[in-house]
Motif scaffolding. Structure first.
Motif, PDB file in Angstrom:
ATOM      1  N   PRO A  16       0.807  -1.212   0.000  1.00 29.68           N
ATOM      2  CA  PRO A  16       0.000   0.000   0.000  1.00 29.68           C
ATOM      3  C   PRO A  16       0.849   1.276   0.000  1.00 29.68           C
ATOM      4  N   CYS A  17       0.336   2.258  -0.691  1.00 26.95           N
ATOM      5  CA  CYS A  17       0.960   3.581  -0.669  1.00 26.95           C
ATOM      6  C   CYS A  17       0.425   4.308   0.564  1.00 26.95           C
ATOM      7  N   PRO A  18       1.287   4.883   1.415  1.00 25.57           N
ATOM      8  CA  PRO A  18       0.791   5.562   2.621  1.00 25.57           C
ATOM      9  C   PRO A  18      -0.181   6.702   2.318  1.00 25.57           C
ATOM     10  N   GLN A  19      -0.123   7.245   1.088  1.00 31.31           N
ATOM     11  CA  GLN A  19      -1.048   8.319   0.706  1.00 31.31           C
ATOM     12  C   GLN A  19      -2.350   7.764   0.121  1.00 31.31           C
ATOM     13  N   GLY A  20      -2.428   6.455   0.012  1.00 30.64           N
ATOM     14  CA  GLY A  20      -3.653   5.831  -0.510  1.00 30.64           C
ATOM     15  C   GLY A  20      -3.781   5.891  -2.026  1.00 30.64           C
ATOM     16  N   ILE A  21      -2.657   6.065  -2.719  1.00 31.26           N
ATOM     17  CA  ILE A  21      -2.702   6.151  -4.188  1.00 31.26           C
ATOM     18  C   ILE A  21      -2.730   4.743  -4.778  1.00 31.26           C
ATOM     19  N   ASN A  22      -3.674   4.508  -5.661  1.00 31.34           N
ATOM     20  CA  ASN A  22      -3.696   3.240  -6.396  1.00 31.34           C
ATOM     21  C   ASN A  22      -2.772   3.423  -7.606  1.00 31.34           C
ATOM     22  N   ILE A  23      -1.535   3.021  -7.450  1.00 25.15           N
ATOM     23  CA  ILE A  23      -0.497   3.353  -8.434  1.00 25.15           C
ATOM     24  C   ILE A  23      -0.794   2.753  -9.821  1.00 25.15           C
ATOM     25  N   PRO A  24      -1.071   1.429  -9.927  1.00 23.33           N
ATOM     26  CA  PRO A  24      -1.309   0.883 -11.272  1.00 23.33           C
ATOM     27  C   PRO A  24      -2.508   1.499 -11.992  1.00 23.33           C
ATOM     28  N   ASP A  28      -1.178  13.441  -5.600  1.00 19.20           N
ATOM     29  CA  ASP A  28      -1.105  13.296  -4.140  1.00 19.20           C
ATOM     30  C   ASP A  28       0.191  12.636  -3.679  1.00 19.20           C
ATOM     31  N   CYS A  29       1.021  12.230  -4.622  1.00 19.53           N
ATOM     32  CA  CYS A  29       2.276  11.564  -4.270  1.00 19.53           C
ATOM     33  C   CYS A  29       3.212  12.539  -3.550  1.00 19.53           C
ATOM     34  N   VAL A  30       3.724  12.094  -2.382  1.00 16.16           N
ATOM     35  CA  VAL A  30       4.655  12.963  -1.639  1.00 16.16           C
ATOM     36  C   VAL A  30       6.098  12.504  -1.839  1.00 16.16           C
ATOM     37  N   LYS A  31       6.273  11.603  -2.798  1.00 19.33           N
ATOM     38  CA  LYS A  31       7.613  11.144  -3.207  1.00 19.33           C
ATOM     39  C   LYS A  31       8.405  10.488  -2.075  1.00 19.33           C
ATOM     40  N   CYS A  32       7.728   9.739  -1.220  1.00 16.00           N
ATOM     41  CA  CYS A  32       8.452   9.068  -0.131  1.00 16.00           C
ATOM     42  C   CYS A  32       9.337   7.933  -0.660  1.00 16.00           C
ATOM     43  N   GLY A  33       8.967   7.373  -1.814  1.00 13.92           N
ATOM     44  CA  GLY A  33       9.797   6.350  -2.452  1.00 13.92           C
ATOM     45  C   GLY A  33       9.543   4.928  -1.975  1.00 13.92           C
ATOM     46  N   LEU A  34       8.634   4.749  -1.018  1.00 13.83           N
ATOM     47  CA  LEU A  34       8.369   3.412  -0.474  1.00 13.83           C
ATOM     48  C   LEU A  34       7.970   2.416  -1.573  1.00 13.83           C
ATOM     49  N   CYS A  35       7.106   2.892  -2.469  1.00 14.35           N
ATOM     50  CA  CYS A  35       6.621   2.002  -3.545  1.00 14.35           C
ATOM     51  C   CYS A  35       7.774   1.482  -4.410  1.00 14.35           C
ATOM     52  N   GLU A  36       8.758   2.327  -4.641  1.00 13.64           N
ATOM     53  CA  GLU A  36       9.863   1.924  -5.518  1.00 13.64           C
ATOM     54  C   GLU A  36      10.706   0.818  -4.896  1.00 13.64           C
ATOM     55  N   ILE A  96       8.741   4.968 -10.151  1.00 14.01           N
ATOM     56  CA  ILE A  96       7.310   5.284  -9.976  1.00 14.01           C
ATOM     57  C   ILE A  96       7.077   6.775  -9.710  1.00 14.01           C
ATOM     58  N   ARG A  97       7.965   7.374  -8.902  1.00 16.92           N
ATOM     59  CA  ARG A  97       7.752   8.797  -8.571  1.00 16.92           C
ATOM     60  C   ARG A  97       7.798   9.676  -9.827  1.00 16.92           C
ATOM     61  N   ASP A  98       8.797   9.407 -10.673  1.00 16.09           N
ATOM     62  CA  ASP A  98       8.898  10.198 -11.917  1.00 16.09           C
ATOM     63  C   ASP A  98       7.709   9.913 -12.829  1.00 16.09           C
ATOM     64  N   MET A  99       7.353   8.637 -12.879  1.00 16.96           N
ATOM     65  CA  MET A  99       6.237   8.253 -13.766  1.00 16.96           C
ATOM     66  C   MET A  99       4.935   8.920 -13.309  1.00 16.96           C
ATOM     67  N   LEU A 100       4.736   8.971 -11.985  1.00 19.09           N
ATOM     68  CA  LEU A 100       3.504   9.596 -11.468  1.00 19.09           C
ATOM     69  C   LEU A 100       3.508  11.104 -11.723  1.00 19.09           C
ATOM     70  N   GLU A 101       4.687  11.696 -11.653  1.00 19.32           N
ATOM     71  CA  GLU A 101       4.773  13.135 -11.928  1.00 19.32           C
ATOM     72  C   GLU A 101       4.306  13.421 -13.358  1.00 19.32           C
TER      73      GLU A 101
HETATM   74  S1  SF4 Z   1       6.365   7.650  -3.591  1.00 17.65           S
HETATM   75 FE1  SF4 Z   1       5.037   5.895  -3.885  1.00 17.65          FE
HETATM   76  S2  SF4 Z   1       4.450   5.216  -1.820  1.00 17.65           S
HETATM   77 FE2  SF4 Z   1       5.270   7.324  -1.661  1.00 17.65          FE
HETATM   78  S3  SF4 Z   1       3.493   8.649  -1.819  1.00 17.65           S
HETATM   79 FE3  SF4 Z   1       4.303   8.442  -3.876  1.00 17.65          FE
HETATM   80  S4  SF4 Z   1       3.156   6.734  -4.744  1.00 17.65           S
HETATM   81 FE4  SF4 Z   1       2.858   6.622  -2.553  1.00 17.65          FE
END
Ligand code: SF4
Ligand code: SF4
Length: 337
Positions: A268-276, A307-315, A324-329
């Motif tokens: 899970p993303c701590p921000q609740g983002i459904n990444i896929p 809503d991504c705060v770029k914590c990087g956990l997902c990566e 993922i962070r760059d892709m979401l941006e």
């Molecule tokens: S970097 Fe990944 S885990 Fe962190 S907030 Fe963004 S999408 Fe969620």
């Protein structure tokens, strides 16, 4: 064209069917042309959905004089009895028919959804009633997550006759479960054969799937007659050559490094983002030219790329090392949020 049996349904289907997403960017006239070209090329299977805006309606018009030549499949996101009952009637109305060959529960995601669908007042009850009333012929399900796929074919194999899941040169995480479908005689329907538009060599992409005996039918989306001809050319039905295998490896290398397989391991993303889902919806805009639909689907997400705060956990969890962070941006920019 080659034909095969769609698992337990016993339906004789062309191994390449018509996927109904791109018809949304056409009109009734073009939908007719697509349908006519499909028939010329031997395609007899059409897949649409309640959720594909005007798709059911366009095909309803296009099939007016040739309904009996087609095996018609659609699907609904309804999870409860009343919702599914209503949706079946709407589909029948839109498709201008009194019988739909295959009705699928669309994109089941979680255990809770599965339990709701097959529970006391769930969607499945409405499907069984419709089947008994002769309004639909067979019942299937579709999913994007491996967990839902596994649960459906292992715990509900007596209830579903077909299963749809993504599979392609670059997206073969479902291969073992697809093989299990073949063993259980659950008709396996391949969605996303060109990985949501990420594979340019469509002919090879289809050839790769047609050559997998575990896959029953593949349903590439087709938005004009030329695409129908391309997707049914002789080459698609030939055995894979050594050169093809090499080309597939090249595609995996090129596309695979920046492509989300929707495996869900990043959750899970701590921000609740459904990444896929963010990546899926943006591809409808980027690859299929369905900007309005993509944005409306994107808007249904509780949390999105911005809503991504770029914590990087997902990566740290993504087995494909996606940035993922760059892709979401980029997704956030593309979707104007
Ligand atoms: S970097 Fe990944 S885990 Fe962190 S907030 Fe963004 S999408 Fe969620
Ligand atoms: S971002 Fe990576 S871990 Fe998340 S679903 Fe896509 S491929 Fe899987």
């Amino acid at each position: 064209m080659k034909y095969t049996t769609l698992g337990k349904t016993g339906l004789q289907v062309s191994v390449v069917g018509l996927g109904g997403i791109p018809v949304q960017r056409t009109d009734v006239k073009e939908a007719r042309e697509i349908v006519e070209e499909c028939m010329k090329q031997g395609i007899n299977y059409l897949d649409t959905a309640r959720g594909y805006t005007v798709s059911e309606e366009f095909f309803g018009e296009a099939l007016k004089d040739c309904r009996d030549k087609w095996i018609l499949a659609t699907k609904s996101m309804s999870r409860d009895y009343e919702g599914m009952k209503k949706d079946i009637e709407i589909s029948l109305h839109n498709l201008q028919t009194d019988y739909i060959d295959l009705y699928q529960i669309h994109n089941i995601k979680t255990d809770e959804e599965i339990e709701k669908c097959f529970g006391e007042n769930g969607a499945y009850k409405a499907l069984v009633e419709a089947k008994e009333a002769g309004k639909i012929g067979h019942i299937g399900a579709t999913a994007h997550s491996l967990e839902a796929f596994a649960k459906l074919i292992r715990e509900y194999e007596d209830k579903i006759e077909t299963m749809m899941f993504p599979y392609s040169i670059v997206e073969n995480q479902g291969a073992e479960l697809i093989h299990e479908c073949a063993e259980k005689n659950i008709g396996f329907i391949v969605m996303k054969p060109i990985a949501g538009g990420n594979i340019d060599n469509t002919v090879l992409a289809l050839k790769y799937i047609v050559n997998n005996p575990d896959c029953t039918i593949v349903i590439p989306g087709m938005g004009n007659a030329e695409e129908v001809r391309q997707n049914t050319c002789e080459e698609v039905f030939q055995p894979l050559t050594a050169e093809d295998e090499e080309e597939c490896k090249k595609i995996v290398k090129e596309v695979g490094s920046q492509f989300c397989r929707r495996c869900g391991y990043c959750a899970p993303c701590p921000q609740g983002i459904n990444i896929p889902s963010n990546f899926l919806f943006v591809n409808y805009k980027r690859k299929y030219g369905l900007a309005d639909w993509a944005k409306s689907r994107y808007a249904t997400l509780d949390k999105n790329a911005s809503d991504c705060v770029k914590c990087g956990l997902c990566e740290t969890r993504c087995p494909y090392d996606l940035p993922i962070r760059d892709m979401l941006e980029k997704v956030a920019k593309d979707m104007d949020y």
